[in-house]
Design a protein around this motif. Sequence first.
Motif, PDB file in Angstrom:
ATOM      1  N   ALA A 633       8.202  15.507  31.869  1.00  0.00           N
ATOM      2  CA  ALA A 633       9.358  14.573  31.307  1.00  0.00           C
ATOM      3  C   ALA A 633       9.394  13.472  32.316  1.00  0.00           C
ATOM      4  O   ALA A 633       9.479  12.366  31.702  1.00  0.00           O
ATOM      5  N   ILE A 634       9.874  13.662  33.466  1.00  0.00           N
ATOM      6  CA  ILE A 634      10.026  12.720  34.410  1.00  0.00           C
ATOM      7  C   ILE A 634       8.984  11.761  34.587  1.00  0.00           C
ATOM      8  O   ILE A 634       9.165  10.436  34.518  1.00  0.00           O
ATOM      9  N   GLU A 635       7.895  12.088  34.598  1.00  0.00           N
ATOM     10  CA  GLU A 635       6.577  11.396  34.817  1.00  0.00           C
ATOM     11  C   GLU A 635       6.367  10.294  33.576  1.00  0.00           C
ATOM     12  O   GLU A 635       5.676   9.438  33.724  1.00  0.00           O
ATOM     13  N   ASN A 636       6.738  11.059  32.301  1.00  0.00           N
ATOM     14  CA  ASN A 636       6.669  10.101  31.083  1.00  0.00           C
ATOM     15  C   ASN A 636       7.752   9.233  30.786  1.00  0.00           C
ATOM     16  O   ASN A 636       7.854   8.670  29.776  1.00  0.00           O
ATOM     17  N   GLY A 637       8.825   9.130  31.854  1.00  0.00           N
ATOM     18  CA  GLY A 637       9.868   8.317  31.497  1.00  0.00           C
ATOM     19  C   GLY A 637      11.086   8.853  30.875  1.00  0.00           C
ATOM     20  O   GLY A 637      12.018   8.100  30.301  1.00  0.00           O
ATOM     21  N   VAL A 638      11.310  10.359  30.668  1.00  0.00           N
ATOM     22  CA  VAL A 638      12.247  10.785  29.983  1.00  0.00           C
ATOM     23  C   VAL A 638      13.456  11.251  30.993  1.00  0.00           C
ATOM     24  O   VAL A 638      12.792  12.038  32.161  1.00  0.00           O
ATOM     25  N   GLN A 639      14.558  11.015  30.745  1.00  0.00           N
ATOM     26  CA  GLN A 639      15.477  11.490  31.852  1.00  0.00           C
ATOM     27  C   GLN A 639      15.839  13.097  31.822  1.00  0.00           C
ATOM     28  O   GLN A 639      15.649  13.361  30.441  1.00  0.00           O
ATOM     29  N   VAL A 640      15.993  13.706  32.687  1.00  0.00           N
ATOM     30  CA  VAL A 640      16.125  15.024  32.738  1.00  0.00           C
ATOM     31  C   VAL A 640      17.612  15.344  32.922  1.00  0.00           C
ATOM     32  O   VAL A 640      18.048  14.937  34.362  1.00  0.00           O
ATOM     33  N   ALA A 641      18.557  16.207  32.296  1.00  0.00           N
ATOM     34  CA  ALA A 641      19.797  16.818  32.837  1.00  0.00           C
ATOM     35  C   ALA A 641      19.900  18.075  32.742  1.00  0.00           C
ATOM     36  O   ALA A 641      19.040  18.828  32.008  1.00  0.00           O
ATOM     37  N   VAL A 642      20.880  18.642  33.297  1.00  0.00           N
ATOM     38  CA  VAL A 642      21.390  20.141  33.348  1.00  0.00           C
ATOM     39  C   VAL A 642      22.588  20.226  32.678  1.00  0.00           C
ATOM     40  O   VAL A 642      23.524  19.490  32.922  1.00  0.00           O
ATOM     41  N   MET A 643      22.953  21.104  31.725  1.00  0.00           N
ATOM     42  CA  MET A 643      24.164  21.502  31.006  1.00  0.00           C
ATOM     43  C   MET A 643      24.464  22.898  31.354  1.00  0.00           C
ATOM     44  O   MET A 643      23.757  23.908  31.002  1.00  0.00           O
ATOM     45  N   GLU A 644      25.617  23.101  31.964  1.00  0.00           N
ATOM     46  CA  GLU A 644      26.075  24.323  32.413  1.00  0.00           C
ATOM     47  C   GLU A 644      27.315  24.963  31.654  1.00  0.00           C
ATOM     48  O   GLU A 644      27.709  24.045  30.760  1.00  0.00           O
ATOM     49  N   GLN A 645      27.610  26.046  31.594  1.00  0.00           N
ATOM     50  CA  GLN A 645      28.531  26.594  30.773  1.00  0.00           C
ATOM     51  C   GLN A 645      29.838  25.972  30.916  1.00  0.00           C
ATOM     52  O   GLN A 645      30.211  25.637  32.030  1.00  0.00           O
ATOM     53  N   GLY A 646      30.389  25.473  29.827  1.00  0.00           N
ATOM     54  CA  GLY A 646      31.791  24.989  29.723  1.00  0.00           C
ATOM     55  C   GLY A 646      31.492  23.487  29.525  1.00  0.00           C
ATOM     56  O   GLY A 646      32.606  22.626  29.226  1.00  0.00           O
ATOM     57  N   GLN A 647      30.365  22.839  29.912  1.00  0.00           N
ATOM     58  CA  GLN A 647      30.284  21.522  29.820  1.00  0.00           C
ATOM     59  C   GLN A 647      29.908  21.272  28.495  1.00  0.00           C
ATOM     60  O   GLN A 647      29.338  21.906  27.744  1.00  0.00           O
TER      61      GLN A 647
END
Length: 804
Positions: A633-647
């Motif tokens: 994803a990063i190589e193709n210009g897509v942002q990567v995010a992480v979502m944790e419990q409670g967020q």
Amino acid sequence: MKNRPLCSLCLVIAILIGVLTAGAGAKFVPELRPSPVEQYGEKDDWLIVRGQVYKKEEKEKYQILYLKKCSVYFQKDQQSQQNQQSQQSFIKESRMLIYDEKKNKIQIGNEVEAEGKLSFFETARNPGNFDQKAYYQRQNIHGKVWSETLKITDHTVKRIQNVLENIRVHCRNILLSEAGEKNGSILSAILLGEKSQMDPEIKKLYQVNGIGHILAISGLHLSVIGIGIYQLLRKLTGSYTIGGIGGIFFFFLYVLMIGVTVSVIRAGIMYLFRVGAEIAGRHYDSVTALSVAAAVVLIWRPLSIYDGAFWLSFFAVFAVVVIMPAGQMEKAKTRTEIDIQKKRENKAWIIQIKSMIISNIEMQLFLLPIVLYFFYEFPLYATFLNLLVIPLMTILLSLGITGSFICMLCSGMFKIPGKCMLGICGFILTIYERCCEFFLELPGARVVIGRIKIWQILFYYGCVVVICVIYYYEKKRTQKKEYAKGQERNEAQECEKQRKQRKRGNTLTGMLCALGLFVLLHRFDSLSQMQVTVLDVGQGDGIFLKSPGGMTCMIDGGSSDVKNVGQYRIEPYLLSKGVGTLDYVFISHGDSDHTNGIEEMILRQKIGVKIKTLVFPKESVWDESLKKLAIYAIENGVQVAVMEQGQEIEKQGMKILCLCPGSDYSGGTGNGASMVLSVSYREFDFLFTGDVEGIGEEKLCESIEKYCPEKAFEILKAAHHGSRNSSSEIFLQKVRPKYTIISAGIENSYGHPHRETIERLEKTGSRILATANCGGIEITVEFGGKIQYTLKEGSETTAYEESE
């Protein structure tokens, strides 16, 4: 129309057939009724099919034989076929398809006998998806057989068709060998209508840039061949009759070779009218020719009214012969205008280019409703790209046909001119590709609107009719004598008067244009509702979310039994809904049946649907698949995010809360570590569980108790496609779902959903909806406290509504 009786008659016939087809349906059109094989056969029945081959289609791993005059024999099972053959009963079927993986040597005209299992064509599994059943219904084909054995029962051949078929195959092989695999496959599509070996990415690149029409055998192709040969023979012989007969003869052979389609029939009839008029020394009436072609096509295939190719083919020509001339007002040439014209004579090429641009824009605007209805988007710069493509197309066709002909007939050094011609064709195709890539990089290159409503199309064309009427009366008025005979003319006053009148007419026309475009391009979706669609992706998951304010999301997107699920199931649905960009894509876990469609979409962002942000569960539960997907994803210009419990993400009234996995999760990666999302809008709650099971489901119960203890979820997306290892009684008592949606493939090899899960859900009183039965399931939550869910069952769409 009083001077065109044939035109009037054909228009009445065409309109009558269209109304009866749309209104009466199966009562009027036999193709819409269940055929004998649909009435008496069931999927996977063992059949013996006998029929005559009238068409062949080569694929990479198999060939498709089109049979007509079929006799279908039903067998109880494969083993009983020999000893029961004499006692078989059979039915007559008009046409069927035989898939032959062994690629037996079959010729057109042969009568064959094939044995294998019966299967039927699929309807569109989601809104916007390709409807295979409707496509073959238009050809009066209702069933297909993957042959286990195939033999010829009658070696009779159609000599002319077989010679033409051999020429076509030979020509295709020459194009592939002499022009290269890539350019040769494109030339095969353009010259022979052979798209099976063409790179689908190039095909899509042409389509999204608005030049996909060059891949369809159309009037331009046929005019180069038919009119070219006609004019050549006419000059050589000095006879209109000989030239016309020769042109028609070669035209007929070419049509037999490439196959009969709607655009070919339309172009062919208009060609015959044109050549016939010149032979008879009469005036060629393009309007009459077009109306006759429309009537013939609808008599031949009335279901063409549901085909985009029909509308594009006829409306494009209608625009050229009727609409555009109506907009060309003849202005009175005063002395002032004559002086201006003289000054412009030195810049004639600028005027010509301006005229071409205006004509192209008029054409694009006239076809816009059809393009949006069938393709959901329009290319903003297609006008300028077509200014380059169309002039080069004549050169491409001429050199391609001549070069292929030389390479077919000559060998050794004598093939060099043909190779050079095909080399120039390859250079032109490279120009096309580079230009497409350039225009695609420009801002707003693709404007995704989605499928528009019929009333929007009617309103838009109503505005077009009014504009044409304005131009017509303006033209009549300017041609009228303004002064009585002998009255002294004041040129300056007359010119000023005409200028003011034209200005008023142009202002009114501009207002009508703006109103029509606004109604056509505006999506009249309610801003007070949330939409959720559980797509039918086969054995996998793919859920679309849209907030009242227009935020768009996907939760997973993959399949283990549908190939190219991103390209053929997910993207068409999104585009049909006017979604060209996804704000967030949530990935529950790394299994391919949840991710491979999203991976496709990341690669296809320029020609498909863009993804802004990819959201993963916490990094400690990533497996190798998720790690690779994140890097990809990063190589193709897509942002990567992480979502944790409670967020949570909250926008426009819709809240997305992550419930799992939490910091106390100690299980391994995979199903148990699936990211679970609670989605809420006002009083309605949805729970999307990925493939969570085992310890993951136990932790989910604790998380629900912690973050939403008082909630009763209206909609539950069952975990792991309804597996017995998920959706335990304790979990279901905690969630208390009113509706449960199960995403699983039809007759999947895992047996999902398992009977144990169904029983547990029924025990809780939850209503069960399954994509395997319904297709894509659409749910709409209204602001006023209503929940509406829409499900597609076969070809029927039913909406249910309940108040809370």
